[in-house]
Design a protein around this motif. Structure first.
Motif, mmCIF file in Angstrom:
data_model
loop_
_atom_site.group_PDB
_atom_site.id
_atom_site.type_symbol
_atom_site.label_atom_id
_atom_site.label_comp_id
_atom_site.label_asym_id
_atom_site.label_seq_id
_atom_site.Cartn_x
_atom_site.Cartn_y
_atom_site.Cartn_z
ATOM 1 N N ARG A 146 0.958 -1.215 -0.194
ATOM 2 C CA ARG A 146 0.237 0.051 -0.053
ATOM 3 C C ARG A 146 0.908 1.193 0.088
ATOM 4 N N PRO A 147 1.685 1.464 -1.107
ATOM 5 C CA PRO A 147 2.350 2.844 -1.088
ATOM 6 C C PRO A 147 1.379 4.054 -1.056
ATOM 7 N N PHE A 148 1.989 5.220 -0.477
ATOM 8 C CA PHE A 148 1.428 6.358 -0.436
ATOM 9 C C PHE A 148 1.575 7.347 -1.731
ATOM 10 N N SER A 149 0.354 7.735 -2.223
ATOM 11 C CA SER A 149 0.593 8.402 -3.388
ATOM 12 C C SER A 149 -0.467 9.551 -3.329
ATOM 13 N N ALA A 150 0.126 10.900 -3.285
ATOM 14 C CA ALA A 150 -0.866 12.156 -3.292
ATOM 15 C C ALA A 150 -0.340 13.107 -4.166
ATOM 16 N N VAL A 151 -1.165 14.090 -4.502
ATOM 17 C CA VAL A 151 -1.084 15.245 -5.566
ATOM 18 C C VAL A 151 -1.420 16.473 -4.526
ATOM 19 N N LEU A 152 -0.304 17.569 -4.648
ATOM 20 C CA LEU A 152 -0.295 18.382 -3.834
ATOM 21 C C LEU A 152 -0.302 19.790 -4.642
#
Length: 322
Positions: A146-152
């Motif tokens: 479950r890698p963390f992936s986000a867009v800021l």
């Protein structure tokens, strides 16, 4: 090489006395140097050679044996499907920063993962001295599955992304920070048909998902007020697989978008508005990628990173019989 030039000058000295000029003697000595091939090796074992064609000033490089002291290529944490940027290892207790000085960078993707160990990190967006408009605390039980992936959003640069590994020294992680296209709003990344729901301050909403869903996309925003929320990925009663505590000073200018991996079955996304009643938020949660799980074992919950588990409640072979 220097001895050859000296001998040439000595041989040409009588000729200069007999009527040849000194300039002709120098020209003959230089031509003699150009016609003499030579080679040398540097401290890495590479061989270089030059011959009559050195007029252009560039030496020809010959293929030689590779250096004996060359370091082997780094294995890293493996390739990432979320980002193609190079991985940077962040050891436990250390801090890494990525600066984006160009105002053209208006959106940045952050990917954090491990080799299968827990992930505990602080991610902050710095916009000027002592100004942190966006920050979050991230916990993942298994950073490989479950890698963390986000867009800021990073409007009005320069901006800096700071990633601090607040775990112990035994729990390193890999970070990938990449500038992505800012064409269109973040809402355009949501799948068609994904509706939005208003969550009042202090309230929570849950979103259960079918076992066929491999990943879930989450978009949080406000009407311009601050955004305080907690995003949890559950698999079983109060069994947190991933937790994100989020703060944004302006949920309209800097919305939050993330993709949560949901392997196995029984996955539920819970969103809690941790602000007071005066600060509602709008949440859009929907399936991002779906796959085909044909067998019963593939639909079992992933417990403690042991894989998809066996036929007895997903315990896996490492737990033994009941």
């Amino acid at each position: 090489m220097k001895l050859s030039a000296a001998f040439s000058l000595l041989l040409l000295a009588p000729s200069a006395i007999n009527g040849f000029s000194l300039n002709q003697a120098k020209t003959s000595a230089v031509n003699s140097l150009k016609s003499t091939p030579f080679s040398y090796s540097d401290n890495l074992g590479r061989r270089f050679a030059s011959g009559p064609d050195m007029e252009g000033g560039e030496m020809q490089r010959q293929s030689g044996p590779p250096p004996q002291n060359a370091a082997p290529p780094s294995q890293g944490f493996g390739p990432s499907v979320q980002s193609k940027s190079p991985e940077v290892t962040v050891q436990g207790g250390s801090l890494k920063t990525w600066a984006f000085s160009s105002p053209a960078v208006e959106r940045v993707q952050v990917v954090l993962k491990t080799e299968g160990r827990p992930l505990d990190a602080d991610v902050e967006l710095w916009a000027g001295p002592d100004n942190t408009p966006h920050k979050m605390r991230v916990y993942v039980e298994n950073g490989a599955s479950r890698p963390f992936s986000a867009v800021l959003e990073t409007p009005r640069g320069p901006n800096t992304i700071a990633v601090r590994n607040i775990g112990q020294l035994e729990f390193p992680m890999a970070a990938q920070i990449e500038a992505v296209s800012a064409a269109g709003p973040l809402a355009a990344a949501m799948n068609p048909g994904t509706g939005s729901m208003t969550i009042q301050g202090g309230a929570l909403r849950t979103y259960p998902f079918d076992p066929m869903v491999d990943s879930v996309q989450v978009l949080l925003r406000t009407d311009g007020r601050p955004l305080n929320a907690r995003i949890e990925l559950l698999q079983g009663p109060n069994n947190n697989k991933q937790v994100i505590e989020l703060y944004t000073e302006d949920g309209l200018d800097r919305p939050f978008f993330a993709v949560l991996e949901t392997p196995g079955s029984g996955n539920v996304v819970r969103i809690v508005n941790t602000a007071t009643v005066e600060f509602p938020l709008t949440a859009s949660v929907g399936a991002y990628m779906t796959g085909s799980k044909d067998s019963y074992d593939e639909m079992q919950p992933v417990i403690s990173g042991y894989g998809s588990g066996g036929a007895r409640g997903g315990r896996g072979s490492g737990f033994g019989p009941y």
